[in-house]
Design an enzyme around this catalytic site. Sequence first.
Site, PDB file in Angstrom:
ATOM      1  N   LYS B  61       0.808  -1.221   0.000  1.00 28.33           N
ATOM      2  CA  LYS B  61       0.000   0.000   0.000  1.00 28.33           C
ATOM      3  C   LYS B  61       0.843   1.273   0.000  1.00 28.33           C
ATOM      4  O   LYS B  61       0.398   2.327  -0.451  1.00 28.33           O
ATOM      5  CB  LYS B  61      -0.931   0.005   1.214  1.00 28.33           C
ATOM      6  CG  LYS B  61      -2.045  -1.014   1.136  1.00 28.33           C
ATOM      7  CD  LYS B  61      -3.173  -0.522   0.256  1.00 28.33           C
ATOM      8  CE  LYS B  61      -4.380  -1.441   0.344  1.00 28.33           C
ATOM      9  NZ  LYS B  61      -5.471  -0.965  -0.539  1.00 28.33           N
ATOM     10  N   SER B  86      -9.008   0.992   7.844  1.00 18.89           N
ATOM     11  CA  SER B  86      -8.734   0.404   9.154  1.00 18.89           C
ATOM     12  C   SER B  86      -7.501  -0.471   9.066  1.00 18.89           C
ATOM     13  O   SER B  86      -7.146  -1.158  10.012  1.00 18.89           O
ATOM     14  CB  SER B  86      -9.933  -0.422   9.621  1.00 18.89           C
ATOM     15  OG  SER B  86     -10.229  -1.388   8.645  1.00 18.89           O
TER      16      SER B  86
END
Lengths: 327, 327
Positions: B61, B86
């Site tokens: 990511k 989250s």
Amino acid sequence: MTELSTESGREVRYKDVSAAADRLSGIARRTPVLTSSSLDRRIRANAFLKCENFQRTGSFKFRGAFNTMSQLSAESRASGILTYSSGNHAQAASLAGQILGVPVTVIMPEDAPAVKLEATRGYGAQIVTYSRAETTREELAQRLSFERSLPVIPPYDHPHIVAGQGTVGLELVEDVEDLDLLLVCCGGGGLLSGCAVAAKHIRPGIRVIGVEPAAADDATRSFYSGRLVTVRDPDTIADGARTPSLGTITFPLVLQFVDEMVTVTDGELIEAMRFLWERMKIVVEPTGALAAAAVMAGRVAVEGKRVGIVVSGGNIDLQRAAQLFAR
Amino acid sequence: MTELSTESGREVRYKDVSAAADRLSGIARRTPVLTSSSLDRRIRANAFLKCENFQRTGSFKFRGAFNTMSQLSAESRASGILTYSSGNHAQAASLAGQILGVPVTVIMPEDAPAVKLEATRGYGAQIVTYSRAETTREELAQRLSFERSLPVIPPYDHPHIVAGQGTVGLELVEDVEDLDLLLVCCGGGGLLSGCAVAAKHIRPGIRVIGVEPAAADDATRSFYSGRLVTVRDPDTIADGARTPSLGTITFPLVLQFVDEMVTVTDGELIEAMRFLWERMKIVVEPTGALAAAAVMAGRVAVEGKRVGIVVSGGNIDLQRAAQLFAR
């Protein structure tokens, strides 16, 4: 056993490590060197982790076993070899035997974990179990070696084993420029002395530091006293460093090539393991985390330095690891 | 939000991935590719695992977040950005912000695991929590974005995000010659579509396969039906693939560049994780094991092929992993 113990004498020189590297080329894995900016921030240094947990069979032991067994005579290759280990050396010798076509018999305690017996059998070795109450593995190995005329491949105290393990240090010093320090865990001293021989040859100014569990500090005491100290059945989670003492081959090499010995507690080991698993995402067994733990616990002054750290292996049952992390 | 969504349009081309690679050079880690002879024997193929669990913040990511945020205007860099996640994207955007000097606000559910809140705060982000019962993160992001005049960095459905994630595929195809297949896990499709764009450009003959959890097979059904299918709150341990659907950017790219979609069960995922941890010594989260699981469970015909497998991340609590392995 003569065949193995006399050929290259008791010394291990750089050329022996270099020759081992040639034998292992294309067979052992040239394991990656990992770095971590969070580790570097934490220790205020540049750390380079040589990941022998990624080595075949999950530890550096394959290097020494293969280097030794590939030098057997054609006769010994055909008749096979004998070894003893409840841990990484058993799997390493078994795989080396499988690759070389050498039948391997491993002496293991009857109460060894089923998973280790299975792993060793998985590489095609025959296992002979014994009762710890009745004999020692060395006695049994000697008896079986005589009865069956099989050479014994010892776990650490042999020049070919030391030379093979030394290729870990050779690769690390070749792959990372300008290392100031090299930290290596120490059980019987095969890995430590081999790495020291290689690293000091390539980079004479490097400082080589051995790391032991505090409860199994025989090599540290031997190093500072100059006399071989023995610690039997030490209470430590670092099972690969529970060997009672350095060997007759490894002790002089450690005295000659190692600069310093330090120890870490089991608590410090678990903290280092947690960092390696959680942050660096590598599975490392307790013994494999010794060198990293010494740096993280501040046992060695590393600030501003380039620090090589050998991660020696990753063979640990996952449930056992979870128990350690829950402490 | 206009600033982010219009500049490069809705398409992602190879040149965008290549430009992302330049931006990430020296900042993101060029992660290692690991192999395993026991895995190869088991699947009768040559597998090459691209280990994004070793990426900064523990997952791929970081690539998309940094690629996107490094293209912000000077004004936006000063005022900061908003994001919601989250999981891995939160940490990734937070670190990218820390590196670029961009204030980051992350919207997270109030019941997110403490360890994830801590990790995100550790990278210097400000956290805004919300109640899942009262609002959705997208609604809250939209409201805060307007109120505070902050651009939103979405977790996957943006061309810059897709281009950044595509560098995973770019590096793998550059580092491993002659790959026949490339398997990539799929949540919102940013990683899958980016890798597909890059891999197909460099090696047009490569077959790109997306992998989802069986319980969260929205992208698989979208792919085969040609209509965007949504699956809300799927019951799977692969939390990174619980996204309800592909995005408006990623869906067309998946349709255009991906050859096949397959699914695996949570049981198969756990078996793959166990192999990756125990045998390959790498810490992989459930979502990160999807592609490996598809190969190991026989969902894809790989015999005799050279197979690229993206291991997307390694962020999992060790006690949680122990529970999965004890199943």
